[in-house]
Design a protein around this motif. Structure first.
Motif, PDB file in Angstrom:
ATOM      1  N   LEU A   1       4.968  28.843  19.694  1.00  0.00           N
ATOM      2  CA  LEU A   1       3.771  29.062  18.886  1.00  0.00           C
ATOM      3  C   LEU A   1       3.532  30.568  18.876  1.00  0.00           C
ATOM      4  N   GLY A   2       4.256  31.228  17.975  1.00  0.00           N
ATOM      5  CA  GLY A   2       4.270  32.682  17.969  1.00  0.00           C
ATOM      6  C   GLY A   2       3.429  33.294  16.868  1.00  0.00           C
TER       7      GLY A   2
ATOM      8  N   GLY B   1       4.828  31.197  23.582  1.00  0.00           N
ATOM      9  CA  GLY B   1       4.565  32.021  22.417  1.00  0.00           C
ATOM     10  C   GLY B   1       3.251  32.770  22.516  1.00  0.00           C
ATOM     11  N   ALA B   2       3.151  33.848  21.734  1.00  0.00           N
ATOM     12  CA  ALA B   2       1.981  34.716  21.796  1.00  0.00           C
ATOM     13  C   ALA B   2       0.698  33.984  21.449  1.00  0.00           C
ATOM     14  N   LYS B   3       0.749  33.097  20.472  1.00  0.00           N
ATOM     15  CA  LYS B   3      -0.477  32.410  20.047  1.00  0.00           C
ATOM     16  C   LYS B   3      -0.829  31.225  20.947  1.00  0.00           C
ATOM     17  N   LYS B   4       0.109  30.775  21.763  1.00  0.00           N
ATOM     18  CA  LYS B   4      -0.252  29.713  22.701  1.00  0.00           C
ATOM     19  C   LYS B   4      -1.262  30.231  23.715  1.00  0.00           C
ATOM     20  N   ALA B   5      -1.050  31.457  24.170  1.00  0.00           N
ATOM     21  CA  ALA B   5      -2.000  32.057  25.113  1.00  0.00           C
ATOM     22  C   ALA B   5      -3.380  32.182  24.482  1.00  0.00           C
TER      23      ALA B   5
ATOM     24  N   ILE C   1      -5.000  28.693  24.486  1.00  0.00           N
ATOM     25  CA  ILE C   1      -5.496  28.322  25.818  1.00  0.00           C
ATOM     26  C   ILE C   1      -6.838  28.986  26.086  1.00  0.00           C
ATOM     27  N   GLU C   2      -6.936  30.261  25.752  1.00  0.00           N
ATOM     28  CA  GLU C   2      -8.175  30.998  25.978  1.00  0.00           C
ATOM     29  C   GLU C   2      -9.311  30.455  25.104  1.00  0.00           C
ATOM     30  N   THR C   3      -8.998  30.161  23.838  1.00  0.00           N
ATOM     31  CA  THR C   3     -10.021  29.652  22.917  1.00  0.00           C
ATOM     32  C   THR C   3     -10.527  28.288  23.357  1.00  0.00           C
ATOM     33  N   VAL C   4      -9.599  27.403  23.735  1.00  0.00           N
ATOM     34  CA  VAL C   4      -9.978  26.057  24.191  1.00  0.00           C
ATOM     35  C   VAL C   4     -10.856  26.138  25.435  1.00  0.00           C
ATOM     36  N   ALA C   5     -10.512  27.045  26.347  1.00  0.00           N
ATOM     37  CA  ALA C   5     -11.316  27.205  27.571  1.00  0.00           C
ATOM     38  C   ALA C   5     -12.705  27.750  27.257  1.00  0.00           C
TER      39      ALA C   5
ATOM     40  N   ASN D   1     -10.019  18.025  24.767  1.00  0.00           N
ATOM     41  CA  ASN D   1      -9.018  17.166  24.117  1.00  0.00           C
ATOM     42  C   ASN D   1      -7.659  17.846  23.968  1.00  0.00           C
ATOM     43  N   CYS D   2      -7.332  18.773  24.866  1.00  0.00           N
ATOM     44  CA  CYS D   2      -6.058  19.505  24.782  1.00  0.00           C
ATOM     45  C   CYS D   2      -5.334  19.506  26.122  1.00  0.00           C
ATOM     46  N   ILE D   3      -4.021  19.434  26.045  1.00  0.00           N
ATOM     47  CA  ILE D   3      -3.146  19.572  27.209  1.00  0.00           C
ATOM     48  C   ILE D   3      -2.119  20.645  26.880  1.00  0.00           C
ATOM     49  N   PHE D   4      -1.912  21.587  27.799  1.00  0.00           N
ATOM     50  CA  PHE D   4      -0.931  22.647  27.606  1.00  0.00           C
ATOM     51  C   PHE D   4       0.162  22.521  28.667  1.00  0.00           C
ATOM     52  N   LEU D   5       1.391  22.420  28.208  1.00  0.00           N
ATOM     53  CA  LEU D   5       2.542  22.290  29.108  1.00  0.00           C
ATOM     54  C   LEU D   5       3.549  23.389  28.806  1.00  0.00           C
ATOM     55  N   PRO D   6       4.316  23.810  29.800  1.00  0.00           N
ATOM     56  CA  PRO D   6       5.353  24.823  29.553  1.00  0.00           C
ATOM     57  C   PRO D   6       6.562  24.201  28.853  1.00  0.00           C
ATOM     58  N   TYR D   7       7.528  25.055  28.515  1.00  0.00           N
ATOM     59  CA  TYR D   7       8.794  24.538  27.988  1.00  0.00           C
ATOM     60  C   TYR D   7       9.380  23.534  28.973  1.00  0.00           C
ATOM     61  N   GLN D   8       9.970  22.486  28.426  1.00  0.00           N
ATOM     62  CA  GLN D   8      10.585  21.453  29.247  1.00  0.00           C
ATOM     63  C   GLN D   8      12.106  21.629  29.263  1.00  0.00           C
ATOM     64  N   HIS D   9      12.737  21.093  30.271  1.00  0.00           N
ATOM     65  CA  HIS D   9      14.196  21.115  30.306  1.00  0.00           C
ATOM     66  C   HIS D   9      14.756  20.353  29.115  1.00  0.00           C
ATOM     67  N   LYS D  10      15.899  20.806  28.642  1.00  0.00           N
ATOM     68  CA  LYS D  10      16.503  20.190  27.461  1.00  0.00           C
ATOM     69  C   LYS D  10      16.727  18.694  27.656  1.00  0.00           C
ATOM     70  N   THR D  11      17.032  18.290  28.864  1.00  0.00           N
ATOM     71  CA  THR D  11      17.283  16.875  29.129  1.00  0.00           C
ATOM     72  C   THR D  11      16.033  16.018  28.911  1.00  0.00           C
ATOM     73  N   ASP D  12      14.850  16.644  28.953  1.00  0.00           N
ATOM     74  CA  ASP D  12      13.599  15.901  28.761  1.00  0.00           C
ATOM     75  C   ASP D  12      13.169  15.838  27.301  1.00  0.00           C
TER      76      ASP D  12
END
Length: 458
Positions: free
Chosen positions: A264-265, A293-297, A300-304, A310-321
């Protein structure tokens, strides 16, 4: 007389079929000896989408009988691996990594410096292998990498194909990093035109990206091929949420879940998504962001700050997931910020289609995404800033799950007939084969004496 004519006809037929056999043998010989060297800064174990896609493409081209060499960098975006083997060998696939590692990959200056260093390493690598007959395929990762193909062609007659992921310097002007009249922009644009003009082929990822290039240089139209990205439907398959461990682990089973997966850049529209979240904050609907991505940060700040729950933020996941994270939702989002249509392409779309989930695309009125979603019947496109319409669509699908399921199924069907690795690899193969049979046949050392049977027909 009839007998004489028949004898001549039989002789002509025999010579024709003999010539055809020789021609086929020549083509097969060239294809079997055809070698491609791919240059890209990012490659697994990096989780950058460009590197993941190049790995899959190289594997499928190797399966077609090509010898593929990849020159790449050390991991810059890997989860827990700062170094990868300098050399890896697989069947018809050789991977060589430079010693260059990332320099502050989260900052623009660090990315630019890493890109320059990788280009220098790539140039040195080409100097050492200047005598080889490989066709070069140069990605825009980093953006100025195709320029070394121009130099290799100018100095050593190495043929090259440009694979354009993102269109620079146009992105820098769209981001207001430089104005259009800046000297650097003018020089960069002039270099691009020279590189593209001398290239034996240009591959772009969307029709609107081709329109951008042709608007700048109309003479390039015939050498530009539009080849979409892809996803593997045999790897990413629809999984019901109630059977999906990822959905269970992150509480995505019991609520209608809207997913944004990937980068989310600065080139993506996060603002429309945030406004939609605000409109739906009191309804049993949740939004899940996976990636960076730059806009994900900013999100997160705006939601806080707004106290949205109603939001969940997760990091990049392993490709296998990935087959599980992409199917843990009820609807997936794709977005392009205003002014960036044709400059970037959301590769995340194809994984969504494979997952069998409907798509809501936020884009401009002339985006290629609109026609694609309409033809596939797999989702709806919304204009930038039209959060009211997007919120209404989400409510509609939440109340009509059978409609969401039908859209997801239609999207997967469309992917299976248009955007599988096998289908896309064939399109790359056609472009690369077109390079091997270019007008300058001496560059490929074709033994035309083997076509003596053709001469006997003259």
């Amino acid at each position: 007389m009839t007998q004489v004519i028949n004898q001549w006809m039989n002789k002509i037929k025999s010579l024709f079929f003999q010539a055809q056999r020789i021609q086929n043998q020549t083509v097969n010989a060239h294809q079997s000896n055809f070698k491609v060297s791919i240059f890209t800064q990012f490659f697994p174990p990096d989780y950058a989408a460009t590197g993941q896609l190049i790995q899959e493409l190289a594997t499928h081209l190797a399966q077609q009988g090509m010898d593929i060499k990849i020159f790449t960098g050390q991991p810059g975006y890997a989860f827990d691996q700062e170094q990868a083997p300098a050399i890896e060998r697989f069947t018809r696939l050789l991977i060589k990594r430079s010693r260059i590692t990332k320099l502050s990959s989260g900052r623009i200056i660090g990315k630019a410096l890493s890109g320059v260093l990788f280009c220098l390493r790539s140039s040195l690598h080409l100097l050492k292998s200047w005598h080889r007959g490989d066709v070069l395929m140069l990605t825009t990762a980093p953006p100025f990498l195709p320029a070394i193909g121009y130099l290799a062609n100018l100095c050593f007659k190495r043929n090259y194909v440009c694979l354009i992921y993102d269109l620079y310097p146009d992105i820098t002007t769209a981001l207001s990093i430089f104005p259009n009249h800046h000297l650097l922009v003018k020089i960069w644009t002039a270099i691009n035109h020279r590189v593209w003009q001398r290239a034996q082929g240009i591959i772009v990822l969307s029709p609107t990206m081709k329109q951008r290039l042709v608007a700048q240089a109309p003479q390039l139209a015939d050498k530009i091929s539009v080849i979409h990205n892809w996803a593997d439907p045999d790897w990413i398959k629809p999984i019901p949420k109630e059977e999906n461990w990822f959905a269970t682990q992150y509480g995505m089973k019991d609520k209608f879940t809207v997913l944004y997966s990937g980068n989310l850049g600065r080139c993506h529209d996060a603002e429309t998504i945030i406004e939609t979240i605000k409109l739906l904050q009191h309804e049993p609907i949740q939004f899940v962001f996976i990636g960076g991505g730059a806009k994900k940060a900013i999100c997160i700040e705006t939601v806080a700050n707004l106290g949205l729950q109603n939001c969940i933020f997760l990091p990049y996941q392993h490709k296998t997931d990935l087959p599980y994270s992409l199917t843990a939702c009820d609807l997936s989002l794709v977005s392009i910020a205003p002014g960036f249509e044709g400059l970037v392409v959301p590769s995340k779309l194809y994984g969504i289609l494979a997952a069998g989930r409907p798509v809501a695309a936020i884009c401009e009125s002339h985006s290629y995404l609109r026609e694609l979603l309409e033809v596939a019947g797999c989702g709806v496109a919304f204009s930038n800033n039209d959060s009211l319409a997007l919120a209404e669509f989400i409510r509609f699908l939440a109340l009509n799950p059978e409609k969401a399921m039908a859209m997801g199924k239609a999207g997967r069907t469309y992917l299976e007939s248009h955007f599988t690795p096998e289908i896309i690899a064939q399109k790359y193969l056609q472009v690369l084969k077109g390079v091997i049979w270019s007008d300058d046949k001496d560059d490929y050392q074709v033994d035309w004496s083997k076509k003596a049977a053709l001469n006997s027909l003259r």
